[in-house]
Design an enzyme around this catalytic site. Structure first.
Site, PDB file in Angstrom:
ATOM      1  N   LYS A 170     -21.730 -11.489  -9.946  1.00  0.00           N
ATOM      2  CA  LYS A 170     -20.694 -11.272  -8.899  1.00  0.00           C
ATOM      3  C   LYS A 170     -19.577 -12.014  -9.232  1.00  0.00           C
ATOM      4  O   LYS A 170     -18.175 -11.473  -8.890  1.00  0.00           O
ATOM      5  CB  LYS A 170     -21.142 -11.925  -7.379  1.00  0.00           C
ATOM      6  CG  LYS A 170     -20.381 -11.902  -6.179  1.00  0.00           C
ATOM      7  CD  LYS A 170     -19.888 -10.691  -5.806  1.00  0.00           C
ATOM      8  CE  LYS A 170     -18.911 -10.544  -4.639  1.00  0.00           C
ATOM      9  NZ  LYS A 170     -18.343  -9.413  -4.011  1.00  0.00           N
ATOM     10  N   LYS A 238     -11.242 -18.238  -3.717  1.00  0.00           N
ATOM     11  CA  LYS A 238     -12.491 -19.132  -3.739  1.00  0.00           C
ATOM     12  C   LYS A 238     -13.032 -18.407  -5.026  1.00  0.00           C
ATOM     13  O   LYS A 238     -13.803 -19.210  -5.862  1.00  0.00           O
ATOM     14  CB  LYS A 238     -13.375 -19.020  -2.619  1.00  0.00           C
ATOM     15  CG  LYS A 238     -14.785 -19.891  -2.868  1.00  0.00           C
ATOM     16  CD  LYS A 238     -15.790 -18.870  -1.943  1.00  0.00           C
ATOM     17  CE  LYS A 238     -15.787 -17.162  -1.799  1.00  0.00           C
ATOM     18  NZ  LYS A 238     -17.096 -16.647  -1.484  1.00  0.00           N
TER      19      LYS A 238
END
Ligand code: NAD
Length: 293
Positions: A170, A238
């Protein structure tokens, strides 16, 4: 299956809804009550807190923003380790740091909980259409146990390796998406500066090597300067932190990625953290003295 679903936001809300529609008993918990009410309207049930949600669950699914949020749900006083039954499958669909996912997996296995990291890609449209792409890390038996549920919310479910591997894949996904959006933004501003009709330009670009899912999903809204999220700059900031830290940990260079991480951070620092990540376009316009919004 009795499923505790924690985190009913942009992604978790529709995912929990699909699981209800597939016939599961879904107990939802979320910081704001409105999202729980939406789940209840779709046939789910409301939990009073995390402990209440996970106590009787066969499966716990978490879909919250960041690593500390998942750590709180796992290690907290009313969390999964303290209240879930041994044998419970914990599928974390949030995007978090791979090292945190590995640490959580280790602690959960010690208590007989079965950890699976299963971050998703495809954004809100894919969550709504149950068409997510899901990269899964964990022990083979646990991943196979999670597969039918993941296939209820996604159409590409791939076991990529042991605990934490899903998060590593990811992180690579987020690196590629941010770079892609930045270049699409630069191409759009470039085309507009040359008075090219961008609708037809993007149509032909999509047919060639420059075509991409980013172009297909974001091209029209970027042309229209519509930056409602979707995927917030705050979250992509993030994720760029996750991939730059993980690259450093592995001793590999991601020079373009590091640059895009700075651009994402800069857009956030200018107060645009709540906009969709396609708002990288705003910054390219400003750098070019062509701000339109
Ligand atoms: P969001 O902010 O819309 O939703 C998160 C939800 O979690 C909120 O409703 C919040 O109330 C809830 N929450 C947070 N901490 C909680 C806690 N301790 N207990 C109960 N509820 C809690 O975020 P999102 O866009 O749905 O993203 C969730 C995760 O999925 C993130 O890790 C994100 O990076 C990832 N993701 C998002 C997208 C996207 O397009 N939005 C795409 C792929 C992956």
């Amino acid at each position: 299956m009795r499923i505790a679903f924690i985190g009913l936001g942009i992604m978790g809300g529709p995912m929990a809804g699909h699981l209800v529609e597939a016939g599961h008993d879904v107990v939802g918990h979320n910081l704001s009550r409105l999202a729980v009410d939406v789940l209840v309207e779709r046939g789910g049930r409301a939990a009073t807190d995390t402990a209440d949600a996970v106590r009787e669950a066969d499966v716990v699914i978490t879909m919250v923003p960041d690593s500390p949020d998942v750590e709180g749900l796992v290690f907290g006083e009313d969390g999964i380790l303290a209240h879930a039954k041994p044998g419970t499958l914990h599928i974390d669909c949030s995007t978090i740091r791979p090292d945190v996912a590995r640490r959580i997996a280790e602690a959960e296995r010690e208590r007989g909980i079965r950890p699976v990291d299963a971050p998703v890609s495809g954004g809100e449209p894919a969550a709504l259409e149950a068409a997510l792409s899901i990269m899964v890390g964990g022990a083979p038996d646990d991943v196979e146990a999670a597969r039918p549920l993941l296939e209820t919310v996604g159409n590409t479910v791939v076991h990529v390796g042991p605990a934490g591997s899903g998060q590593t894949v990811k992180a690579a996904n987020q690196l590629m998406v941010a770079g892609n959006i930045q270049l699409l933004a630069e191409a759009l501003v470039f085309l507009e500066a040359h008075d090219v009709d961008t609708e037809s330009a993007l149509a032909v670009l999509q047919g060639g090597l420059a075509g991409s899912t980013v172009l297909a999903r974001k091209g029209a809204t970027m042309r229209a300067r519509t930056f409602a999220p979707g995927f917030r700059i705050d979250l992509h900031h993030k994720d760029m932190g996750i991939v730059t830290a993980a690259a450093r940990e592995a001793g590999v260079a991601i020079p373009l990625g590091a640059h895009v991480a700075q651009l994402v951070g800069s857009l956030r620092a200018q107060g645009h953290g709540g906009l969709d990540h396609s708002a990288l376009l705003k910054q390219v316009e400003e750098l070019s003295g062509r701000a339109t919004t």
